[in-house]
Design an enzyme around this catalytic site. Structure first.
Site, PDB file in Angstrom:
ATOM      1  N   TRP A 208       1.700   1.958  -3.456  1.00  0.00           N
ATOM      2  CA  TRP A 208       0.646   2.618  -4.244  1.00  0.00           C
ATOM      3  C   TRP A 208       0.744   4.133  -4.034  1.00  0.00           C
ATOM      4  O   TRP A 208       0.609   4.927  -4.966  1.00  0.00           O
ATOM      5  CB  TRP A 208      -0.749   2.125  -3.832  1.00  0.00           C
ATOM      6  CG  TRP A 208      -1.195   0.918  -4.600  1.00  0.00           C
ATOM      7  CD1 TRP A 208      -1.221  -0.364  -4.146  1.00  0.00           C
ATOM      8  CD2 TRP A 208      -1.659   0.889  -5.967  1.00  0.00           C
ATOM      9  NE1 TRP A 208      -1.683  -1.191  -5.143  1.00  0.00           N
ATOM     10  CE2 TRP A 208      -1.962  -0.452  -6.269  1.00  0.00           C
ATOM     11  CE3 TRP A 208      -1.856   1.854  -6.954  1.00  0.00           C
ATOM     12  CZ2 TRP A 208      -2.455  -0.847  -7.514  1.00  0.00           C
ATOM     13  CZ3 TRP A 208      -2.342   1.468  -8.191  1.00  0.00           C
ATOM     14  CH2 TRP A 208      -2.628   0.137  -8.466  1.00  0.00           C
TER      15      TRP A 208
ATOM     16  N   TRP B  48     -16.127  11.641 -12.622  1.00  0.00           N
ATOM     17  CA  TRP B  48     -15.265  11.350 -11.467  1.00  0.00           C
ATOM     18  C   TRP B  48     -14.740  12.622 -10.810  1.00  0.00           C
ATOM     19  O   TRP B  48     -14.454  12.648  -9.613  1.00  0.00           O
ATOM     20  CB  TRP B  48     -14.093  10.440 -11.879  1.00  0.00           C
ATOM     21  CG  TRP B  48     -13.206  11.010 -12.959  1.00  0.00           C
ATOM     22  CD1 TRP B  48     -13.350  10.855 -14.304  1.00  0.00           C
ATOM     23  CD2 TRP B  48     -12.055  11.847 -12.784  1.00  0.00           C
ATOM     24  NE1 TRP B  48     -12.362  11.524 -14.983  1.00  0.00           N
ATOM     25  CE2 TRP B  48     -11.545  12.145 -14.074  1.00  0.00           C
ATOM     26  CE3 TRP B  48     -11.391  12.362 -11.687  1.00  0.00           C
ATOM     27  CZ2 TRP B  48     -10.417  12.946 -14.282  1.00  0.00           C
ATOM     28  CZ3 TRP B  48     -10.267  13.161 -11.881  1.00  0.00           C
ATOM     29  CH2 TRP B  48      -9.795  13.449 -13.174  1.00  0.00           C
TER      30      TRP B  48
ATOM     31  N   GLU C 282       0.842  -1.212   0.000  1.00  0.00           N
ATOM     32  CA  GLU C 282       0.000   0.000   0.000  1.00  0.00           C
ATOM     33  C   GLU C 282       0.873   1.256   0.000  1.00  0.00           C
ATOM     34  O   GLU C 282       0.556   2.247  -0.656  1.00  0.00           O
ATOM     35  CB  GLU C 282      -0.945   0.025   1.214  1.00  0.00           C
ATOM     36  CG  GLU C 282      -1.944  -1.104   1.239  1.00  0.00           C
ATOM     37  CD  GLU C 282      -2.697  -1.252  -0.071  1.00  0.00           C
ATOM     38  OE1 GLU C 282      -3.230  -0.261  -0.581  1.00  0.00           O
ATOM     39  OE2 GLU C 282      -2.748  -2.376  -0.605  1.00  0.00           O
TER      40      GLU C 282
ATOM     41  N   ASN D 287     -10.634   2.385   2.987  1.00  0.00           N
ATOM     42  CA  ASN D 287     -10.237   2.257   1.580  1.00  0.00           C
ATOM     43  C   ASN D 287     -11.210   1.420   0.748  1.00  0.00           C
ATOM     44  O   ASN D 287     -11.567   1.790  -0.377  1.00  0.00           O
ATOM     45  CB  ASN D 287      -8.834   1.650   1.490  1.00  0.00           C
ATOM     46  CG  ASN D 287      -8.388   1.484   0.056  1.00  0.00           C
ATOM     47  OD1 ASN D 287      -8.306   2.457  -0.682  1.00  0.00           O
ATOM     48  ND2 ASN D 287      -8.139   0.256  -0.361  1.00  0.00           N
TER      49      ASN D 287
ATOM     50  N   TRP E 295      -9.633   8.008  -7.691  1.00  0.00           N
ATOM     51  CA  TRP E 295     -10.848   8.306  -8.479  1.00  0.00           C
ATOM     52  C   TRP E 295     -10.707   7.859  -9.924  1.00  0.00           C
ATOM     53  O   TRP E 295     -11.631   7.271 -10.497  1.00  0.00           O
ATOM     54  CB  TRP E 295     -11.197   9.802  -8.395  1.00  0.00           C
ATOM     55  CG  TRP E 295     -12.010  10.036  -7.167  1.00  0.00           C
ATOM     56  CD1 TRP E 295     -11.562  10.455  -5.947  1.00  0.00           C
ATOM     57  CD2 TRP E 295     -13.410   9.761  -7.010  1.00  0.00           C
ATOM     58  NE1 TRP E 295     -12.590  10.462  -5.046  1.00  0.00           N
ATOM     59  CE2 TRP E 295     -13.730  10.049  -5.665  1.00  0.00           C
ATOM     60  CE3 TRP E 295     -14.413   9.303  -7.851  1.00  0.00           C
ATOM     61  CZ2 TRP E 295     -15.037   9.891  -5.161  1.00  0.00           C
ATOM     62  CZ3 TRP E 295     -15.700   9.145  -7.359  1.00  0.00           C
ATOM     63  CH2 TRP E 295     -16.005   9.439  -6.027  1.00  0.00           C
TER      64      TRP E 295
ATOM     65  N   TRP F 278     -21.172  11.790 -19.421  1.00  0.00           N
ATOM     66  CA  TRP F 278     -21.608  11.709 -18.015  1.00  0.00           C
ATOM     67  C   TRP F 278     -23.023  12.251 -17.894  1.00  0.00           C
ATOM     68  O   TRP F 278     -23.364  13.253 -18.525  1.00  0.00           O
ATOM     69  CB  TRP F 278     -20.672  12.526 -17.117  1.00  0.00           C
ATOM     70  CG  TRP F 278     -19.221  12.150 -17.197  1.00  0.00           C
ATOM     71  CD1 TRP F 278     -18.216  12.875 -17.749  1.00  0.00           C
ATOM     72  CD2 TRP F 278     -18.615  10.949 -16.692  1.00  0.00           C
ATOM     73  NE1 TRP F 278     -17.016  12.212 -17.629  1.00  0.00           N
ATOM     74  CE2 TRP F 278     -17.224  11.015 -16.984  1.00  0.00           C
ATOM     75  CE3 TRP F 278     -19.092   9.810 -16.033  1.00  0.00           C
ATOM     76  CZ2 TRP F 278     -16.331   9.997 -16.634  1.00  0.00           C
ATOM     77  CZ3 TRP F 278     -18.190   8.810 -15.683  1.00  0.00           C
ATOM     78  CH2 TRP F 278     -16.829   8.914 -15.989  1.00  0.00           C
TER      79      TRP F 278
HETATM   80  C1  LIG Z   1     -11.437   7.100  -4.519  1.00  0.00           C
HETATM   81  C2  LIG Z   1     -10.251   7.085  -3.589  1.00  0.00           C
HETATM   82  C3  LIG Z   1      -9.783   8.271  -3.045  1.00  0.00           C
HETATM   83  C4  LIG Z   1      -8.674   8.270  -2.184  1.00  0.00           C
HETATM   84  N1  LIG Z   1      -8.218   9.477  -1.652  1.00  0.00           N
HETATM   85  C5  LIG Z   1      -7.121   9.491  -0.855  1.00  0.00           C
HETATM   86  C6  LIG Z   1      -6.621  10.711  -0.326  1.00  0.00           C
HETATM   87  O1  LIG Z   1      -7.117  11.802  -0.599  1.00  0.00           O
HETATM   88  N2  LIG Z   1      -5.552  10.640   0.515  1.00  0.00           N
HETATM   89  C7  LIG Z   1      -4.952   9.452   0.834  1.00  0.00           C
HETATM   90  O2  LIG Z   1      -3.982   9.456   1.601  1.00  0.00           O
HETATM   91  N3  LIG Z   1      -5.384   8.291   0.319  1.00  0.00           N
HETATM   92  C8  LIG Z   1      -6.455   8.261  -0.502  1.00  0.00           C
HETATM   93  N4  LIG Z   1      -6.906   7.070  -1.001  1.00  0.00           N
HETATM   94  C9  LIG Z   1      -6.143   5.841  -0.728  1.00  0.00           C
HETATM   95  C10 LIG Z   1      -6.593   5.039   0.521  1.00  0.00           C
HETATM   96  O3  LIG Z   1      -7.976   4.855   0.514  1.00  0.00           O
HETATM   97  C11 LIG Z   1      -6.193   5.711   1.829  1.00  0.00           C
HETATM   98  O4  LIG Z   1      -4.833   6.058   1.796  1.00  0.00           O
HETATM   99  C12 LIG Z   1      -6.409   4.762   3.018  1.00  0.00           C
HETATM  100  O5  LIG Z   1      -7.761   4.406   3.101  1.00  0.00           O
HETATM  101  C13 LIG Z   1      -5.969   5.454   4.282  1.00  0.00           C
HETATM  102  O6  LIG Z   1      -6.226   4.650   5.395  1.00  0.00           O
HETATM  103  P1  LIG Z   1      -5.039   4.000   6.215  1.00  0.00           P
HETATM  104  O7  LIG Z   1      -4.051   5.041   6.566  1.00  0.00           O
HETATM  105  O8  LIG Z   1      -5.652   3.232   7.321  1.00  0.00           O
HETATM  106  O9  LIG Z   1      -4.420   3.023   5.129  1.00  0.00           O
HETATM  107  P2  LIG Z   1      -3.526   1.700   5.254  1.00  0.00           P
HETATM  108  O10 LIG Z   1      -4.292   0.604   4.633  1.00  0.00           O
HETATM  109  O11 LIG Z   1      -3.029   1.500   6.619  1.00  0.00           O
HETATM  110  O12 LIG Z   1      -2.308   2.040   4.270  1.00  0.00           O
HETATM  111  C14 LIG Z   1      -1.137   2.724   4.727  1.00  0.00           C
HETATM  112  C15 LIG Z   1      -0.866   3.942   3.894  1.00  0.00           C
HETATM  113  O13 LIG Z   1      -0.624   3.570   2.551  1.00  0.00           O
HETATM  114  C16 LIG Z   1      -1.127   4.574   1.676  1.00  0.00           C
HETATM  115  N5  LIG Z   1      -2.171   3.981   0.839  1.00  0.00           N
HETATM  116  C17 LIG Z   1      -2.962   2.936   1.147  1.00  0.00           C
HETATM  117  N6  LIG Z   1      -3.772   2.643   0.103  1.00  0.00           N
HETATM  118  C18 LIG Z   1      -3.483   3.522  -0.863  1.00  0.00           C
HETATM  119  C19 LIG Z   1      -3.971   3.729  -2.186  1.00  0.00           C
HETATM  120  N7  LIG Z   1      -4.915   2.947  -2.732  1.00  0.00           N
HETATM  121  N8  LIG Z   1      -3.462   4.751  -2.900  1.00  0.00           N
HETATM  122  C20 LIG Z   1      -2.499   5.540  -2.395  1.00  0.00           C
HETATM  123  N9  LIG Z   1      -1.999   5.382  -1.157  1.00  0.00           N
HETATM  124  C21 LIG Z   1      -2.471   4.390  -0.400  1.00  0.00           C
HETATM  125  C22 LIG Z   1      -1.697   5.674   2.556  1.00  0.00           C
HETATM  126  O14 LIG Z   1      -0.698   6.646   2.734  1.00  0.00           O
HETATM  127  C23 LIG Z   1      -1.998   4.931   3.842  1.00  0.00           C
HETATM  128  O15 LIG Z   1      -2.021   5.765   4.981  1.00  0.00           O
HETATM  129  C24 LIG Z   1      -8.023   7.048  -1.875  1.00  0.00           C
HETATM  130  C25 LIG Z   1      -8.497   5.855  -2.432  1.00  0.00           C
HETATM  131  C26 LIG Z   1      -9.604   5.867  -3.273  1.00  0.00           C
HETATM  132  C27 LIG Z   1     -10.096   4.574  -3.854  1.00  0.00           C
END
Ligand SMILES: Cc1cc2nc3c(=O)[nH]c(=O)nc-3n(C[C@H](O)[C@H](O)[C@H](O)COP(=O)(O)OP(=O)(O)OC[C@H]3O[C@@H](n4cnc5c(N)ncnc54)[C@H](O)[C@@H]3O)c2cc1C
Length: 495
Positions: free
Chosen positions: A306, A388, A303, A370, A411, A335
């Site tokens: 990503w 989107w 993650e 997420n 998105w 859209w």
């Molecule tokens: C539509 C959409 C919008 C999102 N908007 C944001 C946003 O504005 N800011 C944001 O930080 N994340 C965003 N994410 C990614 C992800 O959903 C969040 O980072 C995550 O839910 C944060 O929770 P956590 O810290 O418990 O994640 P964990 O699962 O603990 O992951 C650890 C860290 O990894 C990174 N990470 C995890 N998943 C992703 C991912 N898919 N893409 C990029 N980084 C990721 C984050 O920095 C996160 O804190 C988005 C995902 C989607 C599908």
């Protein structure tokens, strides 16, 4: 930058609000005999970027905490509010002259407008003979440095990840992180003025305000935003807490009723925690490897990659920052953009319980799990065929962890318009997602109390007769029909 220490330096803080493992802060401390920090709020630009009250409050409250920590080391932190990024170069040039600065340090930021601002600052300070150093800090490896064999940026995650691991799977991130700045003598603070009048009438002061022009005051008391404690020690506590659970991350990460993900995103985004500190914690659990010993740690490191991938995309493909779809042909999607459908989605009133619970979680807590971000984004862009960009903007306004790169990436992934996006014909079924990831409806019950009394099987898709009995709307659309329609629309783009 010269090897000889500068007499007076300035550290320009942005989304890197911590004392430890902060590259530019460390470089300033080692490179200058005396130094101060400055934070520049630009609410007009923040607003034009879509930043909402929550993320701005997180920034300002974290800054207050950092000011206290710097104060304990006798290091001043200044604050100035300017309208926009365009005002920054002239203001910093004046500040540098009035404070008699010999060098400016900051950590690099990668969205297009931030890069333009930083180039303009470098040019403005060059005129007055002040060197500027932008450090690589927000990512694990500098964006632009990982390319395909033909020298292009990666567009697909898996080869990006492979290239990253090939370069990094040597335990390097396991090394000690950078120390906090050293304590200065008590008279160090007195060497810096209390405040400065700038020509623009925006004064440089030492008080961090509760809010800035156009933004609301955050809820939650002095040290919190919407119940989230702020600052570096809160971020570190969150990291430690998650370290104890990381081994099971892969098992529970998709179940929104249980706090099994790290919930570090608000801290990573304002910089209260560094990405290296996160990687180090997980690598320690994983025997120093990016993939291997622990399934939980490997899955979490994935993650973090990503996050890294989306930051790198900004540098290679700046059109992402111009409000455009990554795949040009998807600009032709017709859209439907139904205003009332969009409003019901925002309010958590679509009549699809898992979507509504997720949107209410976002509206009430400033954060969304997420799995649910993917579900609601798919629902908005496919089932409601809404652009989107409208969802992206709404998320930016609400999220405490709003980050342009991750949000835009998420998105465009869900809408099938981005790099390595979900194929257009794979549309999440919100009812199956709900049954699979919230099997006993615990998450739905937390945020949609109207449905509390339904059985564990009915709660995912309430029976027709319920709608006359409780104040909950019937579904906004037929998910099977709307899915079919979305697939046809996307398929037609190819012809
Ligand atoms: C539509 C959409 C919008 C999102 N908007 C944001 C946003 O504005 N800011 C944001 O930080 N994340 C965003 N994410 C990614 C992800 O959903 C969040 O980072 C995550 O839910 C944060 O929770 P956590 O810290 O418990 O994640 P964990 O699962 O603990 O992951 C650890 C860290 O990894 C990174 N990470 C995890 N998943 C992703 C991912 N898919 N893409 C990029 N980084 C990721 C984050 O920095 C996160 O804190 C988005 C995902 C989607 C599908």
């Amino acid at each position: 930058m010269s090897d000889k220490p500068f007499r007076r330096g300035l550290m320009w803080l942005r989304n890197d609000l911590r004392m430890h493992d902060n590259t530019a802060l460390y470089r300033t401390d080692r490179g200058c005999q005396s130094w101060a920090a400055v934070f520049i709020a630009c609410p007009q630009t923040w607003d034009s970027h879509g930043d909402g009250d929550n993320v701005v409050a997180m920034r300002l409250r974290s800054l207050q905490k950092l000011q206290q920590a710097l104060g304990q080391k006798n290091i001043p932190l200044y604050f100035v509010e300017l309208p926009g990024f365009g005002d920054v170069p002239a203001a910093l040039s004046q500040i540098a002259q009035k404070l008699q600065i010999d060098a400016l340090y900051a950590n690099a930021e990668y969205p297009l407008n931030e890069q333009r601002r930083d180039r303009a600052v470098r040019d403005a300070l060059k005129i007055i003979g002040v060197p500027v150093e932008y450090c690589s800090d927000r990512t694990l490896t500098p964006p632009g440095s990982l390319t395909t064999n033909s020298g292009d940026g990666f567009k697909v995650f898996t080869p990006f990840k492979r290239a990253f691991i090939a370069r990094h799977d040597n335990g390097a991130e396991g090394s000690a992180s950078l120390p906090a700045p050293r304590k200065k003598s008590a008279d160090h603070l007195a060497q810096w003025p209390e405040w400065l009048a700038l020509e623009s009438k925006h004064n440089l002061v030492r008080k961090i305000p509760e809010t800035v022009t156009g933004y609301g005051v955050a809820d939650g008391g002095e040290a919190k935003v919407l119940g989230w404690p702020v600052g570096e020690s809160a971020g570190q506590a969150q990291l430690q807490d998650f370290a104890a659970k990381i081994a099971d991350y892969h098992r529970w990460r998709d179940f929104p009723a249980h706090p099994n993900t790290s919930r570090l995103s608000p801290y990573l985004n304002c910089g209260a925690v560094s990405i290296r500190q996160c990687a180090q914690m997980a690598l320690a659990e994983n025997g120093g490897r990016w993939q291997g010993a622990s399934e939980g740690a490997s899955s979490w490191l994935n993650e973090l990659l990503w996050r890294e991938f989306y930051q790198h995309l900004l540098v290679h493909y700046p059109r992402i920052c111009r409000n455009q779809s990554f795949k040009p042909e998807t600009e032709r999607v017709p859209w439907s953009n139904n205003t009332s459908d969009f409003q019901r989605w925002c309010d958590g009133q679509t009549g699809v319980p898992i979507v509504d619970a997720a949107m209410r979680q976002l509206n009430q807590t400033g954060w969304m799990h997420n799995r649910l971000r993917m579900v609601v984004a798919s629902f908005l862009t496919k089932n409601l065929l809404t652009d989107w960009r409208k969802g992206e903007h709404y998320f930016m306004r609400q999220l405490l962890d709003a980050d342009f790169a991750a949000n835009n990436g998420g998105w465009q992934w869900a809408a099938s318009t981005g790099t390595d996006a979900a194929p257009y014909f794979r549309v999440f079924n919100p009812y199956s997602q709900s049954r699979r990831f919230d099997p006993d409806g615990e998450f739905i019950r937390t945020f949609v109390p109207e449905l509390t009394d339904l059985s564990d099987s009915d709660i995912h898709c309430p029976p027709q007769d319920l709608f006359s009995q409780v104040d909950y709307p019937p579904p906004i659309c037929d998910v099977t029909e709307s899915r079919k329609h979305a697939i046809e629309v996307f398929a037609n783009l190819k012809s």
